[in-house]
Design an enzyme around this catalytic site. Structure first.
Site, mmCIF file in Angstrom:
data_model
loop_
_atom_site.group_PDB
_atom_site.id
_atom_site.type_symbol
_atom_site.label_atom_id
_atom_site.label_comp_id
_atom_site.label_asym_id
_atom_site.label_seq_id
_atom_site.Cartn_x
_atom_site.Cartn_y
_atom_site.Cartn_z
ATOM 1 N N LYS A 133 -66.328 28.994 14.101
ATOM 2 C CA LYS A 133 -66.193 29.418 12.703
ATOM 3 C C LYS A 133 -65.200 28.564 11.909
ATOM 4 O O LYS A 133 -65.351 28.386 10.704
ATOM 5 C CB LYS A 133 -65.801 30.905 12.632
ATOM 6 C CG LYS A 133 -66.888 31.813 13.160
ATOM 7 C CD LYS A 133 -66.469 33.271 13.189
ATOM 8 C CE LYS A 133 -66.646 33.917 11.840
ATOM 9 N NZ LYS A 133 -66.625 35.404 11.918
ATOM 10 N N ASP B 196 -67.940 37.765 5.718
ATOM 11 C CA ASP B 196 -67.339 38.873 6.478
ATOM 12 C C ASP B 196 -66.617 39.865 5.559
ATOM 13 O O ASP B 196 -66.745 41.079 5.718
ATOM 14 C CB ASP B 196 -66.359 38.332 7.532
ATOM 15 C CG ASP B 196 -67.064 37.799 8.768
ATOM 16 O OD1 ASP B 196 -68.186 38.260 9.056
ATOM 17 O OD2 ASP B 196 -66.491 36.934 9.454
#
Length: 283
Positions: free
Chosen positions: A76, A113
């Site tokens: 990520k 997110d």
């Protein structure tokens, strides 16, 4: 934004999730459910990619008909350095979970997110107000950074944070500013006093992991308590919070909501997040 929408008219669009390991990911179940529900000719595949192969994979996949990817641990952070375009929120959080392979050949990196976290709270606790009182976040990893960014952006006036390694919590304070207050891990229970929103952003309490041992005596009845862990769906943390009169929201909805923007960009359909979606992902 239209220029960023991938267009590969001669291909069945492909998307997937990359990580290492990847077998545990629920994303293929989720996206497979949406593809079937909307009758979309497309595929979504999990791929275990070693870090040393990441750059090569990102170069090759668009040529094979891929329109984008979800990204999970340990890639990520690394994908930010490989992307051509990085959204402000991905840069702020320091990680990306969604890649779009654009028609002009550029890789667009985003982090959904925080969006998924807030959308989950709003779906399951529609009367939640960010400025009802302080928020308390347990943990200071990548997921916690997304939670902190989205809570502050939503209007939380004071955000308390604690982490087993204090330095990581201090780093978040240094980056996100004066509204963030760091608590020692040993004082985590005290951090809950007067908190209107409480979030476990660690993996503690997950099946196969150590339990979350933060004392909950100071939890305010009526506080909104959320656990990012969704296996088990009701963690001991949530069960105890519910027994203390708190409103609780499980972590599955965050997984579902964070996935929706990517699906829409890749396949051209905004998916609904409903009971059927939850059931499909829970298998």
């Amino acid at each position: 934004m239209a220029a960023e929408t991938p267009q590969h008219p001669t291909h069945v669009p492909l998307a997937g999730v990359i990580g290492m390991p990847i077998a545990h990911s629920r994303s293929p179940l989720l996206h497979g459910h949406w593809l079937k529900t909307y009758g979309i000719a497309g595929h979504y595949v999990p791929m275990a990619i070693m870090p040393e192969h990441l750059a090569e994979v990102l170069r090759i996949l668009p040529r094979a008909g891929f329109v984008g990817l979800n990204v999970t641990i340990p890639h990520k952070e690394a994908v930010l350095t490989l992307a051509d375009v990085v959204t402000d929120r991905a840069a702020l959080i320091g990680a990306a979970n969604t890649l779009i392979f654009r028609a002009d050949g550029k890789i667009h990196a985003d982090n959904t997110d925080g969006y998924g976290f807030i959308a989950n709270l709003r779906q399951h606790a529609p009367d939640w107000q960010p400025d009802d009182g302080p928020a308390a976040v347990i943990g200071a990893g990548g997921a916690a950074r997304a939670v902190v960014a989205s809570l502050l952006d939503s209007g939380v006036r004071e955000l308390r944070i604690t982490n087993r390694t204090r330095m990581r919590a201090e780093q978040i304070k240094a980056e996100f500013g004066a509204r963030v207050v760091v608590y020692e891990w040993a004082q985590a229970g005290n951090m809950l006093q007067g908190a209107a929103t409480v979030v476990n952003a660690t993996s503690l309490g997950m099946t196969g992991k150590q339990p979350l041992r933060v004392p909950l005596d100071a939890l305010e009845p009526g506080a909104l308590v959320n656990d990012l862990v969704y296996a088990p769906l009701e963690t001991p943390f949530l069960a105890e919070a519910k027994a203390r009169g708190c409103r609780t929201v499980d972590g599955l909805g965050m997984l579902l909501h964070q996935a929706a923007p990517g699906f829409e960009r890749w396949f051209g359909q905004r998916p609904a997040i409903d009971d059927d979606t939850r059931a499909a992902v829970l298998g």
